[in-house]
Design a protein around this motif. Sequence first.
Motif, PDB file in Angstrom:
ATOM      1  N   VAL A  33       0.794  -1.483   0.113  1.00  0.00           N
ATOM      2  CA  VAL A  33      -0.352   0.138  -0.056  1.00  0.00           C
ATOM      3  C   VAL A  33       0.570   0.896   0.002  1.00  0.00           C
ATOM      4  N   LYS A  34       0.652   2.305  -0.934  1.00  0.00           N
ATOM      5  CA  LYS A  34       1.597   3.333  -1.052  1.00  0.00           C
ATOM      6  C   LYS A  34       0.202   4.610  -1.047  1.00  0.00           C
ATOM      7  N   GLY A  35       0.184   4.995   0.107  1.00  0.00           N
ATOM      8  CA  GLY A  35      -1.060   6.460   0.583  1.00  0.00           C
ATOM      9  C   GLY A  35      -1.180   5.880   2.078  1.00  0.00           C
ATOM     10  N   SER A  36      -2.402   6.345   2.175  1.00  0.00           N
ATOM     11  CA  SER A  36      -2.995   6.792   3.563  1.00  0.00           C
ATOM     12  C   SER A  36      -3.623   5.862   3.856  1.00  0.00           C
ATOM     13  N   LEU A  37      -3.941   5.228   5.246  1.00  0.00           N
ATOM     14  CA  LEU A  37      -4.537   3.874   5.221  1.00  0.00           C
ATOM     15  C   LEU A  37      -5.376   3.995   6.418  1.00  0.00           C
ATOM     16  N   ARG A  38      -6.679   4.109   6.573  1.00  0.00           N
ATOM     17  CA  ARG A  38      -7.288   4.696   7.577  1.00  0.00           C
ATOM     18  C   ARG A  38      -8.653   3.068   7.799  1.00  0.00           C
ATOM     19  N   ALA A  39      -7.737   2.399   9.024  1.00  0.00           N
ATOM     20  CA  ALA A  39      -9.137   1.249   9.285  1.00  0.00           C
ATOM     21  C   ALA A  39      -9.688   2.342  10.873  1.00  0.00           C
ATOM     22  N   GLU A  40     -10.650   2.279  10.566  1.00  0.00           N
ATOM     23  CA  GLU A  40     -11.723   3.206  12.592  1.00  0.00           C
ATOM     24  C   GLU A  40     -11.835   2.066  12.497  1.00  0.00           C
ATOM     25  N   SER A  41     -11.825   0.588  12.748  1.00  0.00           N
ATOM     26  CA  SER A  41     -11.822  -0.149  13.864  1.00  0.00           C
ATOM     27  C   SER A  41     -10.481  -1.274  14.345  1.00  0.00           C
ATOM     28  N   SER A  49       3.508  -7.931   3.969  1.00  0.00           N
ATOM     29  CA  SER A  49       3.113  -6.762   3.468  1.00  0.00           C
ATOM     30  C   SER A  49       4.511  -5.591   3.552  1.00  0.00           C
ATOM     31  N   GLN A  50       3.930  -4.741   3.043  1.00  0.00           N
ATOM     32  CA  GLN A  50       4.836  -3.323   3.254  1.00  0.00           C
ATOM     33  C   GLN A  50       3.606  -2.028   2.657  1.00  0.00           C
ATOM     34  N   VAL A  51       3.431  -1.279   3.850  1.00  0.00           N
ATOM     35  CA  VAL A  51       2.989   0.142   3.165  1.00  0.00           C
ATOM     36  C   VAL A  51       3.366   1.576   4.164  1.00  0.00           C
ATOM     37  N   GLU A  52       3.212   2.047   2.958  1.00  0.00           N
ATOM     38  CA  GLU A  52       3.841   3.447   2.810  1.00  0.00           C
ATOM     39  C   GLU A  52       3.068   4.720   3.069  1.00  0.00           C
ATOM     40  N   GLY A  53       2.779   5.198   3.861  1.00  0.00           N
ATOM     41  CA  GLY A  53       2.195   7.165   4.484  1.00  0.00           C
ATOM     42  C   GLY A  53       1.436   6.453   5.576  1.00  0.00           C
ATOM     43  N   GLU A  54       0.714   7.512   5.772  1.00  0.00           N
ATOM     44  CA  GLU A  54       0.298   7.774   7.659  1.00  0.00           C
ATOM     45  C   GLU A  54      -0.929   6.607   7.395  1.00  0.00           C
ATOM     46  N   ILE A  55      -0.762   6.252   8.744  1.00  0.00           N
ATOM     47  CA  ILE A  55      -2.035   4.831   8.930  1.00  0.00           C
ATOM     48  C   ILE A  55      -2.485   5.552  10.102  1.00  0.00           C
ATOM     49  N   SER A  56      -3.577   5.378  10.379  1.00  0.00           N
ATOM     50  CA  SER A  56      -4.887   5.290  11.758  1.00  0.00           C
ATOM     51  C   SER A  56      -5.491   4.360  11.545  1.00  0.00           C
ATOM     52  N   ALA A  57      -5.777   3.077  12.938  1.00  0.00           N
ATOM     53  CA  ALA A  57      -6.704   2.223  13.256  1.00  0.00           C
ATOM     54  C   ALA A  57      -6.987   2.774  14.298  1.00  0.00           C
ATOM     55  N   GLY A  58      -8.300   2.290  14.574  1.00  0.00           N
ATOM     56  CA  GLY A  58      -8.798   1.903  16.408  1.00  0.00           C
ATOM     57  C   GLY A  58      -8.195   1.047  16.901  1.00  0.00           C
ATOM     58  N   ARG A  59      -7.014  -0.180  16.352  1.00  0.00           N
ATOM     59  CA  ARG A  59      -6.150  -1.113  17.293  1.00  0.00           C
ATOM     60  C   ARG A  59      -6.080  -1.685  15.428  1.00  0.00           C
ATOM     61  N   MET A  60      -4.503  -2.335  15.863  1.00  0.00           N
ATOM     62  CA  MET A  60      -3.839  -2.703  15.428  1.00  0.00           C
ATOM     63  C   MET A  60      -2.487  -3.836  15.189  1.00  0.00           C
ATOM     64  N   GLN A  61      -2.741  -5.278  14.336  1.00  0.00           N
ATOM     65  CA  GLN A  61      -2.121  -5.772  14.552  1.00  0.00           C
ATOM     66  C   GLN A  61      -0.635  -6.908  13.880  1.00  0.00           C
ATOM     67  N   VAL A  62       0.269  -5.932  14.398  1.00  0.00           N
ATOM     68  CA  VAL A  62       1.779  -5.687  12.947  1.00  0.00           C
ATOM     69  C   VAL A  62       2.438  -7.134  13.305  1.00  0.00           C
ATOM     70  N   GLU A  63       2.962  -7.921  12.300  1.00  0.00           N
ATOM     71  CA  GLU A  63       2.935  -9.553  12.255  1.00  0.00           C
ATOM     72  C   GLU A  63       4.555  -9.106  12.074  1.00  0.00           C
ATOM     73  N   GLU A  64       5.673  -9.778  12.387  1.00  0.00           N
ATOM     74  CA  GLU A  64       6.764  -9.808  12.497  1.00  0.00           C
ATOM     75  C   GLU A  64       7.193 -10.013  11.058  1.00  0.00           C
ATOM     76  N   GLY A  65       8.224  -8.732  10.672  1.00  0.00           N
ATOM     77  CA  GLY A  65       8.759  -9.010   8.905  1.00  0.00           C
ATOM     78  C   GLY A  65       8.044  -7.867   8.223  1.00  0.00           C
ATOM     79  N   SER A  66       6.570  -7.417   8.650  1.00  0.00           N
ATOM     80  CA  SER A  66       6.126  -6.275   7.675  1.00  0.00           C
ATOM     81  C   SER A  66       6.898  -5.197   7.811  1.00  0.00           C
ATOM     82  N   ASN A  67       6.349  -4.059   6.704  1.00  0.00           N
ATOM     83  CA  ASN A  67       7.589  -3.461   6.689  1.00  0.00           C
ATOM     84  C   ASN A  67       6.563  -1.541   6.911  1.00  0.00           C
ATOM     85  N   LEU A  68       6.621  -0.933   7.687  1.00  0.00           N
ATOM     86  CA  LEU A  68       5.940   0.111   7.977  1.00  0.00           C
ATOM     87  C   LEU A  68       7.111   1.196   7.391  1.00  0.00           C
ATOM     88  N   SER A  69       6.293   2.287   6.653  1.00  0.00           N
ATOM     89  CA  SER A  69       7.455   3.431   6.394  1.00  0.00           C
ATOM     90  C   SER A  69       6.614   4.594   6.622  1.00  0.00           C
TER      91      SER A  69
END
Length: 94
Positions: A33-41, A49-69
């Motif tokens: 994902v390249k862009g803003s990511l908003r998950a209300e719940s 996964s590879q995520v580049e951008g602003e992330i906003s979430a009510g709750r978040m689970q991140v697995e080892e090995g993912s790439n967030l920027s």
Amino acid sequence: QGNIRAGKAVVIGKEGLVEGDIFTQDAVVSGRVKGSLRAESRLEVQATSQVEGEISAGRMQVEEGSNLSGTVKIGKGAPEPAPVPRTAGEEPQG
């Protein structure tokens, strides 16, 4: 390419690529994902996964090995990511 707005859930598979903003209740990301990511719940960011951008979430689970920027805001009071300005000639999505 483009923005995604879903009332319930968005799932991005391992081979998936989204270049745009995602707005939804729940999201599971295995691809890119390249862009803003908003998950209300709830947001699940899987190991592939590879995520580049602003992330906003009510709750978040991140697995080892993912790439967030980018920036991450978690919790009920997390503000929405700033809207992305449209380019000239782009039609509004909705």
